[in-house]
Write an enzyme that holds these catalytic residues in place. Structure first.
Site, PDB file in Angstrom:
ATOM      1  N   ARG A   1      48.375  31.724  29.725  1.00  0.00           N
ATOM      2  CA  ARG A   1      46.930  31.553  29.592  1.00  0.00           C
ATOM      3  C   ARG A   1      46.252  31.921  30.908  1.00  0.00           C
ATOM      4  O   ARG A   1      46.635  31.464  31.974  1.00  0.00           O
ATOM      5  CB  ARG A   1      46.603  30.110  29.211  1.00  0.00           C
ATOM      6  N   ILE A   2      45.236  32.737  30.831  1.00  0.00           N
ATOM      7  CA  ILE A   2      44.493  33.167  32.011  1.00  0.00           C
ATOM      8  C   ILE A   2      43.281  32.247  32.166  1.00  0.00           C
ATOM      9  O   ILE A   2      42.394  32.232  31.311  1.00  0.00           O
ATOM     10  CB  ILE A   2      44.047  34.630  31.884  1.00  0.00           C
TER      11      ILE A   2
ATOM     12  N   THR B   1      38.660  36.789  37.950  1.00  0.00           N
ATOM     13  CA  THR B   1      39.391  36.737  39.217  1.00  0.00           C
ATOM     14  C   THR B   1      40.837  37.187  39.028  1.00  0.00           C
ATOM     15  O   THR B   1      41.425  37.793  39.935  1.00  0.00           O
ATOM     16  CB  THR B   1      39.349  35.327  39.815  1.00  0.00           C
TER      17      THR B   1
ATOM     18  N   GLY C   1      51.067  32.229  37.069  1.00  0.00           N
ATOM     19  CA  GLY C   1      50.313  32.854  38.145  1.00  0.00           C
ATOM     20  C   GLY C   1      50.244  34.364  37.998  1.00  0.00           C
ATOM     21  O   GLY C   1      51.057  34.978  37.301  1.00  0.00           O
TER      22      GLY C   1
ATOM     23  N   GLY D   1      49.184  36.457  41.021  1.00  0.00           N
ATOM     24  CA  GLY D   1      49.006  37.108  42.316  1.00  0.00           C
ATOM     25  C   GLY D   1      49.996  38.230  42.570  1.00  0.00           C
ATOM     26  O   GLY D   1      49.619  39.326  42.978  1.00  0.00           O
ATOM     27  N   GLU D   2      51.284  37.972  42.348  1.00  0.00           N
ATOM     28  CA  GLU D   2      52.319  38.942  42.698  1.00  0.00           C
ATOM     29  C   GLU D   2      52.588  39.992  41.628  1.00  0.00           C
ATOM     30  O   GLU D   2      52.906  41.146  41.934  1.00  0.00           O
ATOM     31  CB  GLU D   2      53.635  38.209  43.000  1.00  0.00           C
TER      32      GLU D   2
END
Length: 790
Positions: free
Chosen positions: A675-676, A681, A749, A751-752
């Protein structure tokens, strides 16, 4: 990163598979999330399912709540906090890579008007002499570097003195006057030259079967070696620390870091201070990407100056001095793939040799990603480290995966060529439904859907298989693809929610916003759980005095802090119900907390909205201006599932046939990441990762003069990163992924994952365009012109 893969947490050792999951399962009730009793499976009810679809704030593309502060200059960074009587420090760095300081002559510097002192190992404040005092939450094994501790020189660019002056200009000028004599030794800084001395690092992934025998008997074999050079972080914000000397002798330290409590504990250990004597603050961070996981030496030098002068001191590193900090280690990756003619993998051997310092053993798991992406009956993984006279390497976005998956995905492309098979078809045939390394299922894996949706949007079916077969005038066109994978990690955090009688709320946690949008995510989750508009939520973070959080990295921030907020909101709802039921004739009498909902400033019965009490009234009746609850996220070890995010990346390059200039003209990336919470962002994170992948493929490389161990391109004019002209059409999107196992909100997450696989997709596209296989990064025009590796 370190906390979640092979390193240490604040509570002890974690293996890679000791990722954490919800201590209790989710019951989405009334738009908030309560906790059931199962520790391993989410439970829902028809009511919960219906309300889960009604989430009105989570999943919404909310603009950054800190955006205005950043664009107006209201947001303050480490070098912008003011203090009375502020002094400035300028660092003097070593010009040799190995040896000892024979003599330091600071007399000329001390004669400059405005110079207050010159700190060296001979006159700095007292520091701990035990390695344990310098270990931080992200420290690898070994003996951590101690700034200005003794006369030993461990790497070129090491701080060996700090000039303290009334202003920065004076400090920098005086620093140029400090004379240092060295007893130099011959350094070793070349990974290729030292590869034969690399030693095996023990890893928890032992492989399976006899990969050597299986490879020897495989009908189709692929052996290749790939090289990823040293890469340096270049965040916009320079590393800086402002150590404010308080009237009571305590320190308030404004530092560029990814973990304020980590830095606080570190400073207390180094200088034998009590926790109440040191407060570390970092409300805004101008990019870090792993370089700020560990306390860097600017914070030690600023603290040394403040303790010595008994006044506030600021130290700001120059761009060149930041090349003396950590970096992505150069890595040699060797792949051996054995397959049947139908593409079935019989054997995978992945060996890596990476660099580290002589004093610490930094390593990441480059080699085991094939067991998460592709089926193979046998596998062997070997990771070696070469100790060099350089600073300790460190985490850089997607450590281990960015390098290891680059090599793996290029090798899979080469295998597809050898099999005369479409690269996407090969990956689908080798698709792994389970984590083969541990033989466990995934909490969720929608990589197939990523492949299909990204290929369709890219137009992959129109690809002509033969290299050099697609062109537009004098430009060769290449299409390549690759897979991406990262760990969906979650770490224990604690959050505090304070609800005020005026209907506003504050949510606080010592976690960091390193540019990823944590302020906004925290506000969204709190707004959802409290039934308030986002504008009524105030967020406090980046302060060591706030509730506990571990270092921010590894893409675990959103999942970790969100579930701490979720639990605190659940506790708060229960406390409000207790107040409500203490009043005579309460409309909420007889209800349990899970039968209520917070909405529009009221505590409401879930099944009967007419039964409600205004939270302001409850606080007024109880004589309370605010009510506050604090809770931990409640994650526990889960060895029964693999926790991962996935991506499929398709890239188009155009190569000038005469000049060999490579341009990336299109990238399509499909990401499955649960889920985002905030699509806006999150999309920015993926976009940033793709741009970084372009830099990794075509631009980035730290160059060292091995005679002196000195970085030769320690600036962003010669250390090339993508400019606007290098970034063309990027189509990044998320594939819906419902994960009812990983945590109550189903959050992973992002980010990576945006970076992993991008460089490989570009490298594979360059081969398709030119027929030349460039295995060492970056792919520069000289390699395309001069090397024929088809």
């Amino acid at each position: 990163m370190t906390v979640a893969t092979e390193g240490k947490t604040m509570t002890g050792e974690l293996s890679r598979r000791t990722v954490l999951k919800g201590a209790a399962a989710a019951s989405l009730i009334g738009g908030t999330v309560g906790f059931g009793t199962s520790a391993h499976a989410a439970t829902t009810s028809p009511a919960a399912d219906g309300l889960a679809r009604k989430l009105s704030v989570i999943g919404t593309p909310v603009s950054r709540i800190d955006g205005r502060a950043k664009v107006t200059g209201e947001a303050k960074y480490a070098a912008e906090f003011q203090a009375p009587d502020l002094a400035y420090g300028s660092m003097v760095t070593s010009t040799i890579a190995r040896g000892r300081i024979a003599a330091i002559d600071a007399a000329e510097a001390l004669r400059v008007p405005g110079v207050l002192d010159v700190l060296t190992h001979a006159n700095r404040p007292a520091m701990a002499d035990r390695d344990e005092a310098y270990h931080d939450d992200a420290a690898p094994d070994g003996s951590p570097f101690r700034p200005l501790f003794d006369d030993r020189v461990l790497f070129n660019g090491q701080p060996v003195a700090v000039v303290l002056a009334e202003d920065i200009e004076t400090a920098r000028f005086a620093a140029s006057l400090v004379k240092i004599e060295y007893a130099a030794e011959t350094p070793a800084t070349d990974l290729e030259a030292e590869r034969s001395h690399a030693v095996v690092v023990e890893k928890p992934w032992k492989g399976r079967g006899d990969a050597a025998s299986a490879f020897a008997s495989a009908p189709v074999k692929l052996e290749a070696e790939y090289f990823i050079p040293m890469e340096h972080h270049n965040p916009m914000e320079l590393y800086a620390a402002t150590a404010v000397w308080e009237s009571d002798g305590n320190l308030t330290v404004y530092d560029k870091t990814q973990g304020v409590q980590n830095v606080q504990r570190y400073l207390c250990g180094v200088f034998a201070l009590e926790p109440e004597q040191v407060r570390v603050v970092a409300p805004y961070v101008g990019g870090a990407f792993g370089s700020g996981l560990r306390p860097q030496f600017e914070v030690v030098l600023a603290a040394q100056g403040a303790l010595k002068l008994k006044r506030s001191v600021r130290v700001v590193l120059t761009r060149a001095q930041m090349y003396g900090l950590g970096y992505r280690p150069a890595t040699i990756e060797r792949l051996s793939l054995g397959a049947k003619h139908d593409g079935t993998l019989d054997a995978v051997t992945h060996e890596a040799i990476a660099m580290t310092s002589r004093f610490e053993q930094f390593s990441r798991h480059d080699t085991s990603w094939s067991g998460l992406l592709y089926k193979s009956a046998t596998a062997r993984y070997v990771h070696r480290l070469a100790a060099l006279d350089l600073p300790t390497s460190c985490d850089m976005r997607a450590p281990g995966a960015a390098t290891g998956v680059y090599a793996l995905e290029c090798a899979m492309d080469e295998l597809a060529v050898a099999l005369k098979m479409d690269p996407l078809e090969l990956r689908l045939r080798c698709y792994s439904e389970r984590d083969q390394n541990d033989d466990i299922p995934y909490t969720s894996k929608r990589l197939r859907e990523c492949y299909h949706q990204a290929a369709q949007r890219f137009g992959w079916e129109r690809r002509s298989a033969a290299p050099r077969s697609m062109r537009d005038g004098h430009e060769l066109i290449g299409w390549g693809m690759a897979s991406g994978i990262w760990e969906a990690l979650q770490i224990k955090h604690t959050a505090r929610i304070t609800l005020a009688a005026d209907g506003g709320a504050e949510v606080a946690c010592a976690t960091m916003d390193i540019g990823t949008g944590t302020y906004t995510v925290m506000a969204q989750v709190a707004a959802e759980m409290l039934g308030l508009p986002v504008e009524r939520i105030t967020v406090k973070l980046g302060d060591s005095s706030l509730p506990q959080a571990q270092i921010e990295g590894g893409s675990w921030g959103a999942a970790s802090v969100s579930h701490a907020i979720l639990r605190a909101a659940t506790e708060l709802r229960g406390a409000l119900l207790t107040l409500a039921q203490a009043t005579p004739n309460s409309p909420l009498a007889g209800l349990r907390a899970e039968e209520t909902i917070l909405a529009d400033g009221r505590l409401v019965a879930l099944q009967d909205p007419a039964r409600a009490v205004a939270t302001a009234d409850l606080l007024h009746q109880a004589g309370l201006p605010t009510i506050s609850k604090e809770a931990e996220s409640g994650f526990e070890p889960d060895d029964r599932h693999a926790h991962n995010t996935h991506a499929a990346i398709f890239a188009e390059v155009r190569v000038d046939e005469e000049l060999a200039i490579v341009r990336v003209t299109r990238v399509v990336s499909a990401v499955a990441a649960g889920r985002i919470i905030n699509p806006k962002t999150a999309h920015s994170q993926i976009m940033g990762g793709i741009v970084w992948g372009i830099g990794m493929a075509l631009h980035e490389e730290t160059l060292i003069d091995h005679r002196f161990g000195r970085v030769m391109n320690a600036n962003i004019a010669e250390y090339h990163i993508p400019a606007h002209a290098d970034v063309r059409n990027i189509d990044a999107f998320f594939v819906d992924e419902l994960d009812t196992v990983i945590n109550p909100l189903g959050v992973k997450g992002v980010g990576e994952i945006g970076l992993v696989g991008v460089a490989a997709a570009i490298a594979n596209a360059v081969y398709h365009a030119t027929g030349k296989r460039i295995r060492d990064l970056p792919i520069t025009l000289d390699k395309v012109l001069l090397r024929d590796r088809a």
